[in-house]
Scaffold this motif. Sequence first.
Motif, mmCIF file in Angstrom:
data_model
loop_
_atom_site.group_PDB
_atom_site.id
_atom_site.type_symbol
_atom_site.label_atom_id
_atom_site.label_comp_id
_atom_site.label_asym_id
_atom_site.label_seq_id
_atom_site.Cartn_x
_atom_site.Cartn_y
_atom_site.Cartn_z
ATOM 1 N N ALA A 1 37.804 -29.254 21.436
ATOM 2 C CA ALA A 1 38.940 -28.497 21.943
ATOM 3 C C ALA A 1 40.194 -29.357 22.035
ATOM 4 C CB ALA A 1 38.609 -27.921 23.318
ATOM 5 N N PHE A 2 40.036 -30.670 22.190
ATOM 6 C CA PHE A 2 41.179 -31.561 22.329
ATOM 7 C C PHE A 2 41.439 -32.352 21.057
ATOM 8 C CE2 PHE A 2 39.788 -31.021 26.792
ATOM 9 C CZ PHE A 2 40.933 -30.406 27.257
ATOM 10 N N ALA A 3 41.077 -31.816 19.917
ATOM 11 C CA ALA A 3 41.302 -32.489 18.644
ATOM 12 C C ALA A 3 42.785 -32.480 18.306
ATOM 13 C CB ALA A 3 40.502 -31.799 17.550
ATOM 14 N N HIS A 4 43.188 -33.448 17.499
ATOM 15 C CA HIS A 4 44.563 -33.544 17.025
ATOM 16 C C HIS A 4 44.582 -33.316 15.521
ATOM 17 C CE1 HIS A 4 45.613 -34.890 20.942
ATOM 18 N NE2 HIS A 4 45.098 -36.097 20.815
ATOM 19 N N ALA A 5 45.734 -32.964 15.008
ATOM 20 C CA ALA A 5 45.891 -32.777 13.567
ATOM 21 C C ALA A 5 46.048 -34.156 12.930
ATOM 22 C CB ALA A 5 47.114 -31.914 13.278
ATOM 23 N N HIS A 6 45.032 -34.593 12.203
ATOM 24 C CA HIS A 6 45.061 -35.882 11.515
ATOM 25 C C HIS A 6 45.377 -35.656 10.052
ATOM 26 C CE1 HIS A 6 43.483 -37.927 15.024
ATOM 27 N NE2 HIS A 6 42.584 -36.974 15.127
ATOM 28 N N LEU A 7 46.145 -36.561 9.479
ATOM 29 C CA LEU A 7 46.457 -36.464 8.063
ATOM 30 C C LEU A 7 45.208 -36.789 7.264
ATOM 31 C CD1 LEU A 7 48.730 -35.976 6.005
ATOM 32 C CD2 LEU A 7 49.138 -38.444 6.024
ATOM 33 N N GLU A 8 44.751 -35.823 6.470
ATOM 34 C CA GLU A 8 43.540 -36.006 5.662
ATOM 35 C C GLU A 8 43.858 -36.358 4.215
ATOM 36 O OE1 GLU A 8 41.275 -32.367 6.176
ATOM 37 O OE2 GLU A 8 40.109 -33.351 7.749
ATOM 38 N N GLN A 9 44.990 -35.876 3.721
ATOM 39 C CA GLN A 9 45.341 -36.100 2.320
ATOM 40 C C GLN A 9 46.849 -35.994 2.176
ATOM 41 O OE1 GLN A 9 43.578 -33.218 -0.248
ATOM 42 N NE2 GLN A 9 44.392 -34.117 -2.111
ATOM 43 N N ALA A 10 47.409 -36.781 1.267
ATOM 44 C CA ALA A 10 48.841 -36.711 0.997
ATOM 45 C C ALA A 10 49.072 -36.819 -0.499
ATOM 46 C CB ALA A 10 49.573 -37.835 1.718
ATOM 47 N N THR A 11 50.072 -36.087 -0.977
ATOM 48 C CA THR A 11 50.496 -36.178 -2.367
ATOM 49 C C THR A 11 51.999 -36.389 -2.352
ATOM 50 O OG1 THR A 11 48.778 -34.605 -3.007
ATOM 51 C CG2 THR A 11 50.511 -35.013 -4.600
ATOM 52 N N PRO A 12 52.484 -37.521 -2.849
ATOM 53 C CA PRO A 12 51.757 -38.661 -3.385
ATOM 54 C C PRO A 12 50.900 -39.329 -2.307
ATOM 55 C CG PRO A 12 54.146 -38.957 -3.678
ATOM 56 C CD PRO A 12 53.930 -37.712 -2.908
ATOM 57 N N ALA A 13 49.819 -39.931 -2.763
ATOM 58 C CA ALA A 13 48.867 -40.566 -1.850
ATOM 59 C C ALA A 13 49.427 -41.880 -1.296
ATOM 60 C CB ALA A 13 47.555 -40.831 -2.585
ATOM 61 N N ALA A 14 48.884 -42.277 -0.162
ATOM 62 C CA ALA A 14 49.271 -43.545 0.448
ATOM 63 C C ALA A 14 49.006 -44.687 -0.527
ATOM 64 C CB ALA A 14 48.492 -43.758 1.740
ATOM 65 N N ASP A 15 49.959 -45.598 -0.611
ATOM 66 C CA ASP A 15 49.876 -46.804 -1.441
ATOM 67 C C ASP A 15 49.761 -46.514 -2.934
ATOM 68 O OD1 ASP A 15 49.975 -48.390 0.911
ATOM 69 O OD2 ASP A 15 47.824 -48.115 1.176
ATOM 70 N N SER A 16 50.114 -45.304 -3.352
ATOM 71 C CA SER A 16 50.040 -44.961 -4.772
ATOM 72 C C SER A 16 51.375 -45.246 -5.457
ATOM 73 C CB SER A 16 49.662 -43.493 -4.956
ATOM 74 O OG SER A 16 50.708 -42.658 -4.509
ATOM 75 N N ASP B 1 47.152 -26.022 18.394
ATOM 76 C CA ASP B 1 46.715 -26.017 19.793
ATOM 77 C C ASP B 1 47.611 -26.918 20.654
ATOM 78 O OD1 ASP B 1 45.841 -28.512 19.047
ATOM 79 O OD2 ASP B 1 43.742 -28.167 19.508
ATOM 80 N N THR B 2 48.805 -27.254 20.146
ATOM 81 C CA THR B 2 49.896 -27.978 20.817
ATOM 82 C C THR B 2 49.655 -29.471 21.052
ATOM 83 O OG1 THR B 2 49.292 -27.510 23.124
ATOM 84 C CG2 THR B 2 50.652 -25.852 21.979
ATOM 85 N N HIS B 3 48.658 -30.061 20.450
ATOM 86 C CA HIS B 3 48.450 -31.497 20.592
ATOM 87 C C HIS B 3 49.296 -32.242 19.570
ATOM 88 C CE1 HIS B 3 44.776 -30.025 22.644
ATOM 89 N NE2 HIS B 3 45.177 -30.953 23.485
ATOM 90 N N LYS B 4 49.825 -33.392 19.968
ATOM 91 C CA LYS B 4 50.701 -34.185 19.119
ATOM 92 C C LYS B 4 49.932 -35.331 18.466
ATOM 93 C CE LYS B 4 54.628 -33.264 22.111
ATOM 94 N NZ LYS B 4 55.623 -33.842 22.993
#
Length: 124
Positions: free
Chosen positions: A25-40, A110-113
Motif C-alpha cells: 500500500a505504501f509503494a512508490h513509483a520507481h523508474l523501471e525503464q527509460a528510452t533512451p536508456a540510462a548510460d546509453s 496513490d500520492t507517494h513521491k
Amino acid sequence: MAAAFLKKVLNTAALLTLMTGAGAAFAHAHLEQATPAADSTVNSVNELRLVFSEGVEQAFTQVVISHDQAPVPVSSIKTEPGNKKTLIVTPAQPLPAGTYNVKWNAVSVDTHKSAGDYSFTVSN
C-alpha cells in the motif's frame, strides 16, 4: 502450553500478513525503464519515455533535462493515453550531440513521491 504456542504462531502470521499488505500500500513509483536508456548512446532523440512501476500523476510529476548543467526546453510532459505508468517527455527541439542528464520527481497515483536521475548521450 501447546495452545499458547499456537496463539503466538497465529499472532505472528497475522502480523506478517498485515506488514506485507502495508508494504504494498505504501509503494512508490520507481523508474523501471527509460528510452533512451540510462548510460546509453543514441543517434537522435525526439522524445523520452519513462516507464514507472505504477501510475503517476502527470500534473504533479516533473522531468528536467539538462545539457552542460543548463536546462533543455521541454514542450510537453504527459502520460501515455490509457497508461499512467508511461510518461512521455518531448523536448522543444531534437537534442543535438552531447551528454544529457534527466532528473525526475514523480507523484504516484496513490500520492507517494519518488525521485531519481540518469544520463544518456546523443552522438551524430
